[in-house]
Design a protein around this motif. Structure first.
Motif, PDB file in Angstrom:
ATOM      1  N   ASN A  70      -2.216  29.750 -10.703  1.00  0.00           N
ATOM      2  CA  ASN A  70      -3.050  29.332 -11.825  1.00  0.00           C
ATOM      3  C   ASN A  70      -4.394  30.043 -11.829  1.00  0.00           C
ATOM      4  N   LEU A  71      -4.931  30.335 -10.665  1.00  0.00           N
ATOM      5  CA  LEU A  71      -6.184  31.077 -10.605  1.00  0.00           C
ATOM      6  C   LEU A  71      -5.981  32.499 -11.110  1.00  0.00           C
ATOM      7  N   ASP A  72      -4.866  33.110 -10.743  1.00  0.00           N
ATOM      8  CA  ASP A  72      -4.546  34.435 -11.274  1.00  0.00           C
ATOM      9  C   ASP A  72      -4.372  34.379 -12.789  1.00  0.00           C
ATOM     10  N   GLY A  73      -3.733  33.327 -13.267  1.00  0.00           N
ATOM     11  CA  GLY A  73      -3.563  33.162 -14.708  1.00  0.00           C
ATOM     12  C   GLY A  73      -4.894  32.993 -15.415  1.00  0.00           C
ATOM     13  N   LEU A  74      -5.835  32.291 -14.785  1.00  0.00           N
ATOM     14  CA  LEU A  74      -7.172  32.128 -15.364  1.00  0.00           C
ATOM     15  C   LEU A  74      -7.881  33.477 -15.424  1.00  0.00           C
ATOM     16  N   TYR A  75      -7.716  34.283 -14.382  1.00  0.00           N
ATOM     17  CA  TYR A  75      -8.355  35.591 -14.329  1.00  0.00           C
ATOM     18  C   TYR A  75      -7.769  36.533 -15.375  1.00  0.00           C
ATOM     19  N   THR A  76      -6.460  36.457 -15.610  1.00  0.00           N
ATOM     20  CA  THR A  76      -5.820  37.346 -16.582  1.00  0.00           C
ATOM     21  C   THR A  76      -5.777  36.737 -17.979  1.00  0.00           C
ATOM     22  N   ALA A  77      -6.411  35.601 -18.156  1.00  0.00           N
ATOM     23  CA  ALA A  77      -6.510  34.891 -19.440  1.00  0.00           C
ATOM     24  C   ALA A  77      -5.165  34.354 -19.913  1.00  0.00           C
ATOM     25  N   GLU A  78      -4.203  34.175 -19.028  1.00  0.00           N
ATOM     26  CA  GLU A  78      -2.932  33.543 -19.380  1.00  0.00           C
ATOM     27  C   GLU A  78      -3.057  32.023 -19.336  1.00  0.00           C
ATOM     28  N   VAL A  79      -4.059  31.547 -18.599  1.00  0.00           N
ATOM     29  CA  VAL A  79      -4.310  30.110 -18.471  1.00  0.00           C
ATOM     30  C   VAL A  79      -5.730  29.849 -18.945  1.00  0.00           C
ATOM     31  N   SER A  80      -5.905  28.815 -19.761  1.00  0.00           N
ATOM     32  CA  SER A  80      -7.241  28.490 -20.255  1.00  0.00           C
ATOM     33  C   SER A  80      -8.001  27.666 -19.213  1.00  0.00           C
ATOM     34  N   ASN A  81      -9.302  27.532 -19.446  1.00  0.00           N
ATOM     35  CA  ASN A  81     -10.119  26.721 -18.544  1.00  0.00           C
ATOM     36  C   ASN A  81      -9.625  25.282 -18.502  1.00  0.00           C
ATOM     37  N   GLN A  82      -9.223  24.762 -19.644  1.00  0.00           N
ATOM     38  CA  GLN A  82      -8.732  23.382 -19.731  1.00  0.00           C
ATOM     39  C   GLN A  82      -7.425  23.230 -18.942  1.00  0.00           C
ATOM     40  N   GLN A  83      -6.536  24.194 -19.061  1.00  0.00           N
ATOM     41  CA  GLN A  83      -5.277  24.129 -18.299  1.00  0.00           C
ATOM     42  C   GLN A  83      -5.538  24.227 -16.806  1.00  0.00           C
ATOM     43  N   PHE A  84      -6.470  25.101 -16.433  1.00  0.00           N
ATOM     44  CA  PHE A  84      -6.786  25.248 -15.012  1.00  0.00           C
ATOM     45  C   PHE A  84      -7.410  23.980 -14.457  1.00  0.00           C
ATOM     46  N   ALA A  85      -8.198  23.290 -15.264  1.00  0.00           N
ATOM     47  CA  ALA A  85      -8.833  22.044 -14.829  1.00  0.00           C
ATOM     48  C   ALA A  85      -7.799  20.971 -14.554  1.00  0.00           C
ATOM     49  N   ASN A  86      -6.644  21.047 -15.199  1.00  0.00           N
ATOM     50  CA  ASN A  86      -5.597  20.014 -15.027  1.00  0.00           C
ATOM     51  C   ASN A  86      -4.663  20.329 -13.867  1.00  0.00           C
ATOM     52  N   VAL A  87      -4.870  21.446 -13.196  1.00  0.00           N
ATOM     53  CA  VAL A  87      -3.981  21.812 -12.092  1.00  0.00           C
ATOM     54  C   VAL A  87      -4.190  20.891 -10.974  1.00  0.00           C
TER      55      VAL A  87
END
Length: 87
Positions: A70-87
């Motif tokens: 999920n952190l990699d997804g946040l870095y590559t913009a595949e995961v939003s901040n909101q999605q990362f917060a729910n991990v």
């Protein structure tokens, strides 16, 4: 001031050398024998602990892998901040 430091260092060194004897005393030998008996008795407990520890490590690795993906997804913009917060 220097004399005090040297005196304390020599005193500490001599106490350390006199406290660390290489010969075993009879009471220490008896205690070592008792500890050996405890090691044999607790072998089953040790195996149970090893199993529990292995399961805990596997669970931790799974969580770490999920976080890393999920952190990699946040870095590559595949995961939003909101999605990362729910991990």
């Amino acid at each position: 001031m220097n004399k005090n430091i040297v005196f304390i260092a020599i005193l500490s060194f001599s106490l350390l050398l006199s406290a660390c004897s290489s010969e075993k005393k009879p009471s220490e030998a008896k205690a070592a024998g008792e500890e050996k008996g405890k090691k044999e008795v607790s072998k089953g407990s040790l195996e149970e602990f090893g199993t529990t520890l292995q399961k805990t490590i596997e669970g931790s690795n799974t969580l770490l892998d999920n976080f890393n993906k999920n952190l990699d997804g946040l870095y590559t913009a595949e995961v939003s901040n909101q999605q990362f917060a729910n991990v």
